[in-house]
Write a protein that holds these residues in place. Structure first.
Motif, mmCIF file in Angstrom:
data_model
loop_
_atom_site.group_PDB
_atom_site.id
_atom_site.type_symbol
_atom_site.label_atom_id
_atom_site.label_comp_id
_atom_site.label_asym_id
_atom_site.label_seq_id
_atom_site.Cartn_x
_atom_site.Cartn_y
_atom_site.Cartn_z
ATOM 1 N N ILE A 1 45.912 38.184 44.640
ATOM 2 C CA ILE A 1 44.317 37.355 44.597
ATOM 3 C C ILE A 1 43.310 38.866 44.364
ATOM 4 C CG2 ILE A 1 42.131 36.605 45.515
ATOM 5 C CD1 ILE A 1 44.047 34.170 46.869
ATOM 6 N N GLU A 2 42.876 39.207 43.549
ATOM 7 C CA GLU A 2 41.985 40.593 42.989
ATOM 8 C C GLU A 2 40.479 40.067 43.938
ATOM 9 O OE1 GLU A 2 39.469 42.228 39.010
ATOM 10 O OE2 GLU A 2 41.239 41.008 38.995
ATOM 11 N N SER B 1 36.845 41.537 44.785
ATOM 12 C CA SER B 1 35.385 42.285 43.621
ATOM 13 C C SER B 1 34.329 42.174 43.978
ATOM 14 C CB SER B 1 35.298 42.121 42.207
ATOM 15 O OG SER B 1 34.929 40.507 42.387
ATOM 16 N N THR C 1 42.543 29.937 47.705
ATOM 17 C CA THR C 1 42.471 30.078 46.255
ATOM 18 C C THR C 1 43.689 30.057 45.605
ATOM 19 O OG1 THR C 1 40.471 31.824 46.262
ATOM 20 C CG2 THR C 1 41.740 32.077 44.190
ATOM 21 N N GLY D 1 44.426 34.058 41.756
ATOM 22 C CA GLY D 1 43.325 34.080 40.844
ATOM 23 C C GLY D 1 42.142 35.711 41.922
ATOM 24 N N ASN D 2 40.883 35.128 42.134
ATOM 25 C CA ASN D 2 40.374 36.029 41.728
ATOM 26 C C ASN D 2 39.061 35.204 42.786
ATOM 27 O OD1 ASN D 2 40.494 37.638 39.382
ATOM 28 N ND2 ASN D 2 40.557 35.948 38.065
ATOM 29 N N ALA E 1 35.410 36.509 43.818
ATOM 30 C CA ALA E 1 33.938 38.362 44.012
ATOM 31 C C ALA E 1 33.213 38.145 45.110
ATOM 32 C CB ALA E 1 33.535 37.892 42.318
ATOM 33 N N ASP F 1 34.963 31.479 44.481
ATOM 34 C CA ASP F 1 35.905 32.477 43.438
ATOM 35 C C ASP F 1 36.709 30.692 42.668
ATOM 36 O OD1 ASP F 1 37.216 29.275 44.396
ATOM 37 O OD2 ASP F 1 36.755 30.038 46.954
ATOM 38 N N ASP F 2 37.853 31.010 41.946
ATOM 39 C CA ASP F 2 37.703 30.183 40.413
ATOM 40 C C ASP F 2 39.292 29.917 41.210
ATOM 41 O OD1 ASP F 2 40.139 32.072 40.926
ATOM 42 O OD2 ASP F 2 39.949 32.871 38.544
#
Length: 475
Positions: free
Chosen positions: A349-350, A352, A383, A387-388, A390, A406-407
């Motif tokens: 998971i990224e 940011s 998530t 996924g991401n 932020a 999140d997405d």
């Protein structure tokens, strides 16, 4: 060791009851003080009237003028002297009978040529000043042997007259009139105090009935008082008591439900621990023991996490709050996000962060930690892999905005109104949770005077949490 019981009828108890402040006694004392004030006002009014009368309508002037008029038909000095002597004796007797005026009024009479006709014997010892021509028709004052005399000077075609009247001091006037007014006030006082005492006592009966009703209630009874106050003054008190009892009732119900939910949540991992410990103790297969140990460690971790969240929630519920601390929120948030990096990397998971380089302010740090850690942990936990997540931070005037989006699969609109409830877990999630994370976030935001809202996630997917925290003016 024996214990002595205090009889409520002992002298000490009676004295305590006698000296205990009461509303009835306070009202009676207020009335007594009002009578004292009335006495002082009446005495002041009489004194001012007395001063005004002496200045503008002097009785001594009238007395002297009337005496000269009565002497104007007398031509024989002996007759005039006898008339003055008789008048002086009569005046002295009247002054003594009244008991108001001090001393003796003295007279000095001379003929038109200035030859003395009559003089009071006391004038020789007083050594009062002789008549001044410019003092004719004017009341003057002079001191002699510690007393003040008011002096009348007048004349007609045959006689010249001086009258020396001892002047009452202000203290003597106030003392006499104060004693004069006091009996009337004392006579009127019982006719005022008794009705006041009865009215206050009767007026306090509904309040005493309300107190008695509350005292008879069971300690666990939090139902409305049910007094049905008829008096306007008691209705706000009854409404306030009912409101307070309703709040306490809601709080007790919440705490009871919280304890039940907590017991239910802890029971599940404890059952897993018990079952896996039994497998580890009885199984002869190494693979089963290894698998049981892994399941037991997961259950222990879940129990530990639940216990920590319960402690966090209890700390946020406390009325006493820690003092705010000065900190750079942007730098602190970077450090907090770094702690979630290993968990995010394990699920690809990224993470940011969109925040200024520095943002110094003054905040409740434990509450902020609860918000950030639970929102980031939930986002990474729920998530989907790859996924991401932020995180955003910005200041808008006197408001600090924190956003975590999140997405992932998101939260259905039908469930969004309940996600902040304690122990509520939405359906369709593979990740395990206690259902306390978002409840802790909301409670922490409320303690900081802010609020948290749920909204859209990244790129129209997932979910986002938007926290607004008011900043102190010093920030």
């Amino acid at each position: 060791m024996t214990r002595t019981m205090t009889d409520p009828r002992t002298p000490h108890s009676a004295w305590t009851r006698l000296t205990e402040p009461t509303l009835v006694r306070r009202s009676v004392v207020s009335v007594v003080l009002a009578f004292v004030l009335v006495w002082a006002v009446l005495l002041g009014y009489i004194f001012i009237t007395y001063k005004h009368t002496i200045t503008n309508d002097p009785g001594l002037q009238k007395y002297g003028d009337a005496l000269l008029v009565s002497l104007q038909d007398l031509t024989d000095p002996a007759h005039a002297a006898a008339a003055i002597a008789s008048t002086e004796t009569w005046t002295y007797i009247r002054r003594r009978q009244s008991g108001i005026f001090p001393g003796k009024t003295l007279h000095a009479l001379s003929d038109a040529a200035g030859n003395p006709v009559f003089a009071s014997p006391e004038l020789k010892t007083l050594n009062l000043p002789p008549r001044q021509p410019q003092a004719v028709g004017v009341i003057t004052e002079a001191s002699a042997q510690g007393s003040v005399y008011r002096i009348y000077t007048g004349h007609n075609a045959r006689w010249a007259l001086q009258v020396f009247e001892p002047k009452r001091t202000d203290a003597a006037f106030l003392a006499y009139n104060g004693r004069f007014i006091l009996p009337y006030l004392l006579l009127a006082m019982p006719f005022v105090l008794v009705p006041v005492w009865l009215s206050v006592r009767n007026g306090l009966k509904p309040l005493q009935q309300l107190a008695s009703r509350i005292a008879r209630r069971n300690t666990d009874d939090l139902q409305p008082v049910g007094f049905n106050a008829r008096h306007r003054e008691l209705k706000p008190l009854e409404q306030s008591l009912d409101t307070l009892l309703a709040r306490m009732r809601q709080k007790v119900e919440r705490e009871r439900a919280f304890v039940q939910d907590a017991a239910h949540e802890i029971r599940t991992p404890l059952a897993v621990i018990t079952a896996q410990a039994h497998v580890m103790a009885r199984s002869q297969i190494e693979e089963e023991r290894t698998q049981a140990q892994a399941h037991m460690e997961q259950a222990i971790a879940r129990t530990s996490h639940l216990a920590q969240q319960l402690l966090d929630l209890a700390a946020l519920d406390e009325a006493q709050r820690p003092a705010p601390r000065d900190l750079d929120v942007a730098q602190w948030l970077r450090a907090a996000l770094a702690q979630a990096v290993p968990q995010a990397m394990a699920r690809q998971i990224e993470l940011s962060l969109d925040a200024p380089d520095t943002l110094p302010t003054r905040l409740d740090l434990p509450a902020l930690e609860s918000i950030v850690h639970n929102l980031i942990d939930n986002a990474v936990r729920y998530t989907t892999a790859g996924g991401n997540v932020a995180v955003g931070l910005r200041q808008d005037g006197a408001l600090l905005h924190l956003v975590v989006q999140d997405d992932g699969p998101g939260i259905p609109f039908t469930e969004r109104s309940r996600v902040f409830e304690r122990f509520y877990r939405g359906l369709g999630h593979a990740a395990n949770g206690s259902g306390l994370g978002l409840a802790i976030v909301r409670q922490a935001a409320l303690r900081m005077g802010g609020q948290v809202q749920i909204g859209e996630g990244l790129s129209g997917q997932g979910v986002g949490f938007f926290v607004g925290i008011p900043l102190p003016h010093s920030a």
